[in-house]
Write a protein that holds these residues in place. Sequence first.
Motif, short mmCIF file in Angstrom:
data_model
loop_
_atom_site.label_atom_id
_atom_site.label_comp_id
_atom_site.label_asym_id
_atom_site.label_seq_id
_atom_site.Cartn_x
_atom_site.Cartn_y
_atom_site.Cartn_z
N ARG A 50 81.39 -68.01 -40.31
CA ARG A 50 81.83 -68.95 -41.34
C ARG A 50 80.72 -69.89 -41.79
NH1 ARG A 50 87.02 -71.98 -39.84
NH2 ARG A 50 87.82 -69.93 -40.25
N ARG A 51 79.93 -70.41 -40.85
CA ARG A 51 78.89 -71.36 -41.25
C ARG A 51 77.83 -70.68 -42.11
NH1 ARG A 51 76.84 -71.21 -35.42
NH2 ARG A 51 75.02 -69.90 -35.65
N VAL A 52 77.54 -69.40 -41.85
CA VAL A 52 76.57 -68.68 -42.68
C VAL A 52 77.16 -68.45 -44.07
CG1 VAL A 52 75.26 -66.54 -42.91
CG2 VAL A 52 75.49 -67.63 -40.68
N ARG A 53 78.44 -68.07 -44.14
CA ARG A 53 79.09 -67.89 -45.45
C ARG A 53 79.07 -69.19 -46.23
NH1 ARG A 53 84.36 -65.00 -43.50
NH2 ARG A 53 84.46 -67.06 -42.65
N ASN A 54 79.34 -70.32 -45.56
CA ASN A 54 79.33 -71.61 -46.26
C ASN A 54 77.94 -71.95 -46.78
OD1 ASN A 54 82.04 -71.96 -45.83
ND2 ASN A 54 81.77 -73.20 -43.99
N LEU A 56 75.62 -69.82 -47.61
CA LEU A 56 75.32 -68.93 -48.73
C LEU A 56 76.09 -69.34 -49.98
CD1 LEU A 56 75.34 -65.48 -46.91
CD2 LEU A 56 73.35 -66.72 -47.77
N ALA A 57 77.32 -69.79 -49.80
CA ALA A 57 78.13 -70.18 -50.94
C ALA A 57 77.71 -71.53 -51.51
CB ALA A 57 79.60 -70.23 -50.55
N HIS A 58 77.25 -72.44 -50.65
CA HIS A 58 76.87 -73.78 -51.07
C HIS A 58 75.48 -74.11 -50.53
CE1 HIS A 58 81.02 -74.24 -52.22
NE2 HIS A 58 81.39 -73.87 -51.02
N PRO A 59 74.44 -73.60 -51.17
CA PRO A 59 73.09 -73.89 -50.66
C PRO A 59 72.78 -75.37 -50.80
CG PRO A 59 72.98 -72.76 -52.76
CD PRO A 59 74.42 -72.79 -52.36
N PRO A 60 71.89 -75.89 -49.96
CA PRO A 60 71.57 -77.32 -50.04
C PRO A 60 70.87 -77.64 -51.35
CG PRO A 60 70.10 -76.20 -48.54
CD PRO A 60 71.14 -75.20 -48.94
#
Length: 71
Positions: A50-54, A56-60
Amino acid sequence: MESFWSTLKIELVYRNSWRTRDEAENAIFTYIRLVQHPPHPERPRLAIPRRVRNRLAHPPSPTRRDSYRST
Protein backbone atom coordinates in the motif's frame (compact mmCIF):
# COMPACT_ATOMS: atom_id res chain seq x y z
CA MET A 1 3.02 -34.17 -39.90
CA GLU A 2 0.28 -36.55 -40.96
CA SER A 3 -1.25 -36.48 -37.50
CA PHE A 4 -1.50 -32.67 -37.72
CA TRP A 5 -3.53 -32.84 -40.94
CA SER A 6 -5.70 -35.57 -39.46
CA THR A 7 -6.37 -33.44 -36.37
CA LEU A 8 -7.13 -30.40 -38.51
CA LYS A 9 -9.64 -32.34 -40.56
CA ILE A 10 -11.32 -33.86 -37.49
CA GLU A 11 -11.48 -30.65 -35.44
CA LEU A 12 -12.19 -28.14 -38.19
CA VAL A 13 -13.03 -29.43 -41.64
CA TYR A 14 -15.49 -32.20 -40.79
CA ARG A 15 -17.34 -30.05 -38.23
CA ASN A 16 -17.94 -26.99 -40.44
CA SER A 17 -19.10 -26.02 -43.87
CA TRP A 18 -18.29 -22.78 -45.66
CA ARG A 19 -20.00 -20.93 -48.47
CA THR A 20 -16.85 -19.82 -50.23
CA ARG A 21 -13.30 -20.99 -50.61
CA ASP A 22 -12.08 -17.76 -48.98
CA GLU A 23 -14.05 -18.50 -45.80
CA ALA A 24 -12.56 -21.99 -45.67
CA GLU A 25 -9.02 -20.67 -46.20
CA ASN A 26 -9.44 -18.05 -43.49
CA ALA A 27 -10.72 -20.65 -41.04
CA ILE A 28 -7.82 -23.00 -41.79
CA PHE A 29 -5.21 -20.23 -41.51
CA THR A 30 -6.73 -19.09 -38.21
CA TYR A 31 -6.69 -22.66 -36.90
CA ILE A 32 -3.03 -23.11 -37.85
CA ARG A 33 -2.07 -19.75 -36.31
CA LEU A 34 -3.78 -20.67 -33.02
CA VAL A 35 -2.10 -24.09 -32.95
CA GLN A 36 1.33 -22.52 -33.49
CA HIS A 37 0.77 -19.53 -31.17
CA PRO A 38 -1.90 -20.28 -28.56
CA PRO A 39 -3.19 -17.28 -26.61
CA HIS A 40 -1.54 -16.83 -23.22
CA PRO A 41 -3.69 -16.52 -20.14
CA GLU A 42 -3.59 -13.13 -18.49
CA ARG A 43 -0.87 -12.97 -15.87
CA PRO A 44 -1.90 -12.11 -12.35
CA ARG A 45 -0.98 -8.64 -11.18
CA LEU A 46 1.81 -8.32 -8.69
CA ALA A 47 0.86 -7.47 -5.16
CA ILE A 48 2.24 -4.00 -4.48
CA PRO A 49 2.38 -2.83 -0.85
CA ARG A 50 0.00 0.00 0.00
CA ARG A 51 2.71 2.52 0.87
CA VAL A 52 4.41 1.95 -2.51
CA ARG A 53 1.07 2.38 -4.32
CA ASN A 54 0.46 5.62 -2.40
CA ARG A 55 3.90 6.95 -3.31
CA LEU A 56 3.35 6.10 -6.96
CA ALA A 57 -0.11 7.67 -6.97
CA HIS A 58 0.93 10.79 -5.04
CA PRO A 59 4.59 11.59 -5.68
CA PRO A 60 6.16 14.19 -3.39
CA SER A 61 6.14 17.79 -4.52
CA PRO A 62 9.41 19.15 -5.98
CA THR A 63 10.02 21.27 -2.89
CA ARG A 64 9.82 18.28 -0.55
CA ARG A 65 12.46 16.00 -1.99
CA ASP A 66 13.57 14.96 1.46
CA SER A 67 10.31 13.03 2.04
CA TYR A 68 11.95 9.82 0.79
CA ARG A 69 15.02 10.21 2.99
CA SER A 70 15.08 8.23 6.17
CA THR A 71 15.87 10.12 9.37
